[in-house]
Design a protein around this motif. Structure first.
Motif, PDB file in Angstrom:
ATOM      1  N   ARG B  10       0.790  -1.292   0.338  1.00  0.00           N
ATOM      2  CA  ARG B  10       0.148  -0.041  -0.031  1.00  0.00           C
ATOM      3  C   ARG B  10       0.671   1.160   0.061  1.00  0.00           C
ATOM      4  O   ARG B  10       0.595   2.214  -0.865  1.00  0.00           O
ATOM      5  CB  ARG B  10      -0.950   0.147   1.075  1.00  0.00           C
ATOM      6  CG  ARG B  10      -2.379  -0.469   1.002  1.00  0.00           C
ATOM      7  CD  ARG B  10      -3.248  -0.029   2.043  1.00  0.00           C
ATOM      8  NE  ARG B  10      -2.722  -0.078   3.335  1.00  0.00           N
ATOM      9  CZ  ARG B  10      -2.816  -1.267   4.219  1.00  0.00           C
ATOM     10  NH1 ARG B  10      -3.807  -2.359   3.455  1.00  0.00           N
ATOM     11  NH2 ARG B  10      -2.234  -1.407   5.257  1.00  0.00           N
ATOM     12  N   LEU B  11       1.844   1.123   0.888  1.00  0.00           N
ATOM     13  CA  LEU B  11       2.764   2.350   1.141  1.00  0.00           C
ATOM     14  C   LEU B  11       3.795   2.710  -0.189  1.00  0.00           C
ATOM     15  O   LEU B  11       3.946   3.773  -0.571  1.00  0.00           O
ATOM     16  CB  LEU B  11       3.478   2.342   2.303  1.00  0.00           C
ATOM     17  CG  LEU B  11       2.566   2.816   3.516  1.00  0.00           C
ATOM     18  CD1 LEU B  11       3.403   2.854   4.901  1.00  0.00           C
ATOM     19  CD2 LEU B  11       1.789   4.254   3.378  1.00  0.00           C
ATOM     20  N   TYR B  12       4.431   1.426  -0.444  1.00  0.00           N
ATOM     21  CA  TYR B  12       5.340   1.660  -1.581  1.00  0.00           C
ATOM     22  C   TYR B  12       5.332   1.056  -2.825  1.00  0.00           C
ATOM     23  O   TYR B  12       6.258   1.045  -3.600  1.00  0.00           O
ATOM     24  CB  TYR B  12       6.741   1.095  -0.800  1.00  0.00           C
ATOM     25  CG  TYR B  12       7.266   1.730   0.583  1.00  0.00           C
ATOM     26  CD1 TYR B  12       7.588   3.159   0.529  1.00  0.00           C
ATOM     27  CD2 TYR B  12       6.876   1.058   1.731  1.00  0.00           C
ATOM     28  CE1 TYR B  12       8.034   3.666   1.681  1.00  0.00           C
ATOM     29  CE2 TYR B  12       6.881   1.753   2.789  1.00  0.00           C
ATOM     30  CZ  TYR B  12       7.630   3.220   2.895  1.00  0.00           C
ATOM     31  OH  TYR B  12       7.838   3.890   3.942  1.00  0.00           O
ATOM     32  N   GLY B  44      13.823   1.531   7.274  1.00  0.00           N
ATOM     33  CA  GLY B  44      13.102   2.681   7.718  1.00  0.00           C
ATOM     34  C   GLY B  44      11.538   2.357   7.112  1.00  0.00           C
ATOM     35  O   GLY B  44      10.552   2.623   7.452  1.00  0.00           O
ATOM     36  N   ARG B  47       9.804  -0.144   8.876  1.00  0.00           N
ATOM     37  CA  ARG B  47       9.222   0.399  10.360  1.00  0.00           C
ATOM     38  C   ARG B  47       7.911   1.259  10.011  1.00  0.00           C
ATOM     39  O   ARG B  47       7.035   1.304  10.631  1.00  0.00           O
ATOM     40  CB  ARG B  47      10.443   1.231  10.861  1.00  0.00           C
ATOM     41  CG  ARG B  47      10.355   1.291  12.205  1.00  0.00           C
ATOM     42  CD  ARG B  47      11.212   2.428  12.824  1.00  0.00           C
ATOM     43  NE  ARG B  47      12.677   2.149  12.776  1.00  0.00           N
ATOM     44  CZ  ARG B  47      13.155   1.724  14.051  1.00  0.00           C
ATOM     45  NH1 ARG B  47      12.284   1.611  15.036  1.00  0.00           N
ATOM     46  NH2 ARG B  47      14.493   1.172  13.980  1.00  0.00           N
ATOM     47  N   ALA B  48       8.020   1.948   9.078  1.00  0.00           N
ATOM     48  CA  ALA B  48       6.852   2.751   8.489  1.00  0.00           C
ATOM     49  C   ALA B  48       5.531   1.853   8.026  1.00  0.00           C
ATOM     50  O   ALA B  48       4.528   2.237   8.734  1.00  0.00           O
ATOM     51  CB  ALA B  48       7.162   3.828   7.195  1.00  0.00           C
ATOM     52  N   ALA B  51       4.241   0.581  11.049  1.00  0.00           N
ATOM     53  CA  ALA B  51       3.437   1.408  11.766  1.00  0.00           C
ATOM     54  C   ALA B  51       2.166   1.970  11.315  1.00  0.00           C
ATOM     55  O   ALA B  51       1.140   2.437  11.974  1.00  0.00           O
ATOM     56  CB  ALA B  51       4.187   2.801  12.142  1.00  0.00           C
ATOM     57  N   SER B  52       1.962   1.686  10.025  1.00  0.00           N
ATOM     58  CA  SER B  52       0.821   2.084   9.195  1.00  0.00           C
ATOM     59  C   SER B  52      -0.182   1.109   9.503  1.00  0.00           C
ATOM     60  O   SER B  52      -1.360   1.237   9.003  1.00  0.00           O
ATOM     61  CB  SER B  52       1.006   2.455   7.663  1.00  0.00           C
ATOM     62  OG  SER B  52       1.103   1.219   7.200  1.00  0.00           O
ATOM     63  N   ILE B  53       0.169  -0.109  10.173  1.00  0.00           N
ATOM     64  CA  ILE B  53      -1.007  -1.122  10.286  1.00  0.00           C
ATOM     65  C   ILE B  53      -1.734  -0.819  11.358  1.00  0.00           C
ATOM     66  O   ILE B  53      -1.596  -0.723  12.392  1.00  0.00           O
ATOM     67  CB  ILE B  53      -0.237  -2.436  10.327  1.00  0.00           C
ATOM     68  CG1 ILE B  53       0.378  -2.987   9.367  1.00  0.00           C
ATOM     69  CG2 ILE B  53      -1.338  -3.534  10.624  1.00  0.00           C
ATOM     70  CD1 ILE B  53       1.523  -4.330   9.618  1.00  0.00           C
ATOM     71  N   THR B  54      -3.200  -0.719  10.990  1.00  0.00           N
ATOM     72  CA  THR B  54      -4.251  -0.432  12.230  1.00  0.00           C
ATOM     73  C   THR B  54      -5.235  -1.412  12.287  1.00  0.00           C
ATOM     74  O   THR B  54      -5.990  -1.334  13.258  1.00  0.00           O
ATOM     75  CB  THR B  54      -5.034   1.032  11.629  1.00  0.00           C
ATOM     76  OG1 THR B  54      -5.261   0.955  10.439  1.00  0.00           O
ATOM     77  CG2 THR B  54      -3.983   2.165  11.900  1.00  0.00           C
ATOM     78  N   VAL B  63       1.183  -2.355  15.525  1.00  0.00           N
ATOM     79  CA  VAL B  63       2.229  -3.082  15.507  1.00  0.00           C
ATOM     80  C   VAL B  63       3.391  -2.415  16.059  1.00  0.00           C
ATOM     81  O   VAL B  63       3.620  -1.266  15.508  1.00  0.00           O
ATOM     82  CB  VAL B  63       2.470  -3.664  14.292  1.00  0.00           C
ATOM     83  CG1 VAL B  63       3.778  -4.576  14.066  1.00  0.00           C
ATOM     84  CG2 VAL B  63       1.203  -4.397  13.593  1.00  0.00           C
ATOM     85  N   HIS B  64       4.414  -2.802  16.942  1.00  0.00           N
ATOM     86  CA  HIS B  64       5.312  -1.857  17.295  1.00  0.00           C
ATOM     87  C   HIS B  64       6.853  -2.609  17.078  1.00  0.00           C
ATOM     88  O   HIS B  64       6.731  -3.861  17.372  1.00  0.00           O
ATOM     89  CB  HIS B  64       5.476  -1.471  18.916  1.00  0.00           C
ATOM     90  CG  HIS B  64       4.119  -0.741  19.080  1.00  0.00           C
ATOM     91  ND1 HIS B  64       3.827   0.564  18.624  1.00  0.00           N
ATOM     92  CD2 HIS B  64       3.010  -0.910  19.897  1.00  0.00           C
ATOM     93  CE1 HIS B  64       2.753   1.152  19.182  1.00  0.00           C
ATOM     94  NE2 HIS B  64       2.259   0.186  19.721  1.00  0.00           N
ATOM     95  N   VAL B  65       7.666  -1.984  16.785  1.00  0.00           N
ATOM     96  CA  VAL B  65       8.890  -2.696  16.558  1.00  0.00           C
ATOM     97  C   VAL B  65       9.771  -2.451  18.073  1.00  0.00           C
ATOM     98  O   VAL B  65       9.876  -1.397  18.600  1.00  0.00           O
ATOM     99  CB  VAL B  65       9.928  -1.720  15.542  1.00  0.00           C
ATOM    100  CG1 VAL B  65      11.271  -2.367  15.317  1.00  0.00           C
ATOM    101  CG2 VAL B  65       9.237  -1.688  14.204  1.00  0.00           C
TER     102      VAL B  65
END
Lengths: 244, 84
Positions: B10-12, B44, B47-48, B51-54, B63-65
């Protein structure tokens, strides 16, 4: 020296004590040392003290914040006159260009916020950035819409944010990245928040400053100003008495 | 794992996803811990994406690293030091 991280926009349901404690605990657990909570303008001192106590319990510093949504410039000026000495952080939700300009040139405004759906209207342009740069205003970016939106909405949001951040960097307007979270699942660790900012082309160093140095500087500056010992920027009362 | 791939896609997009070299190393359902492997140049990005998973299967999640390391051995040491 270890960085101190701050989240200047954690939205709490102040009526729900359990929610308040849960959000404060989670923010602290995620590694933030300071959090700012938007408060209603007429919130009692007692309630603020209770919030400070809860924050102290979870070892996180608390900063009071008020979000202004004025309809006219006069309303904004009036609110600033009334509230500047009551709150540590003043954020203005710029819902029109007129308000955005007034907020950007007023030195009493700390944060310029632009609602997610209004970002496309491009209120934060070069003129706005120049005014904000002269008046020490900061551009606030909430991560909540970035997490909750998807598809075309998020694409448009990222495009607007990219443009705004580039303008802010050009005019040396500090950028503040906050969560804007209203529930604990929307809170992110500082490093994760910094990683998300890469989506709108904020480099890693600036991203980390946007969640540490920049917000800390605002709170430090305002606490100094609100202190009874403050005389003028750089001048403060050290001692009072006949032998001074 | 599909949630992670979806987030990266979705992001990249497919080009970005092809660069991250994502692989599942270990998953502990009881402890809710996952070890992922990725190229160090794209930490990175991952990680992003994490972090975007809701949501996962329509259930709200975050989700946290917890730690990032170059080798699994160093990662275990780091995790023991941090969370033991």
């Amino acid at each position: 020296m270890k960085r101190k991280y701050a989240d200047l926009h954690v939205c709490l349901d102040l009526e729900n004590d359990e929610h308040v404690a849960c959000m404060i605990r989670k923010t602290s657990e995620l590694g933030y040392q300071l959090m700012a909570i938007p408060l209603p303008q007429n919130l009692s001192e007692e309630k603020i003290r209770t919030l400070q106590d809860v924050c102290r319990e979870y070892k996180i510093d608390f900063a009071s914040r008020v979000d202004l949504r004025p309809r006219t410039s006069n309303e904004l000026i009036k609110s600033l006159r009334k509230l500047r000495r009551k709150f540590e952080i003043i954020a203005v939700m710029c819902e029109s260009r007129h308000i955005a300009r007034q907020a950007a040139k007023d030195r009493r405004v700390d944060l310029l916020s632009f609602p997610g759906h209004d970002r496309r209207r491009g209120f934060f342009d070069k003129a706005e950035a120049e005014l904000a740069s002269n008046a020490l205003g900061c551009l606030e970016i909430d991560l909540k819409p970035l997490l909750t939106q998807g598809g075309r909405e998020r694409i448009r949001l990222l495009s607007s944010l990219r443009r705004e951040v580039a303008t802010a960097v050009d005019f040396h307007v500090p950028v503040i990245v906050s969560s804007g979270a209203s529930n604990e699942l929307l809170l992110r660790k500082p490093r994760e928040a910094a990683a998300l900012t890469s989506l709108f082309d904020l480099d890693e160093v600036s991203a980390l400053e946007a969640i540490s140095k920049n917000p800390m500087a605002i709170v430090k500056r305002n606490r100094e100003k609100l202190s009874p010992k403050f005389v003028a920027p750089g001048i403060r009362l050290i001692r009072r008495g006949k032998d001074c | 794992m599909s949630a992670v791939w979806d987030a990266v896609l979705r992001l990249y997009g497919e080009y970005g996803a092809s660069r991250v070299g994502l692989a599942l190393i270990d998953y502990d359902a009881a402890k809710k811990l996952v070890i992922l492997r990725t190229s160090h140049a794209t930490v990175g990005m991952v990680r992003a994406a994490l972090a975007s998973i809701t949501k996962v299967h329509d259930r709200p999640v975050a989700v946290h690293v917890l730690a990032v390391s170059g080798t699994i051995r160093a990662l275990s040491k780091k995790m023991t030091r941090k969370y033991a």
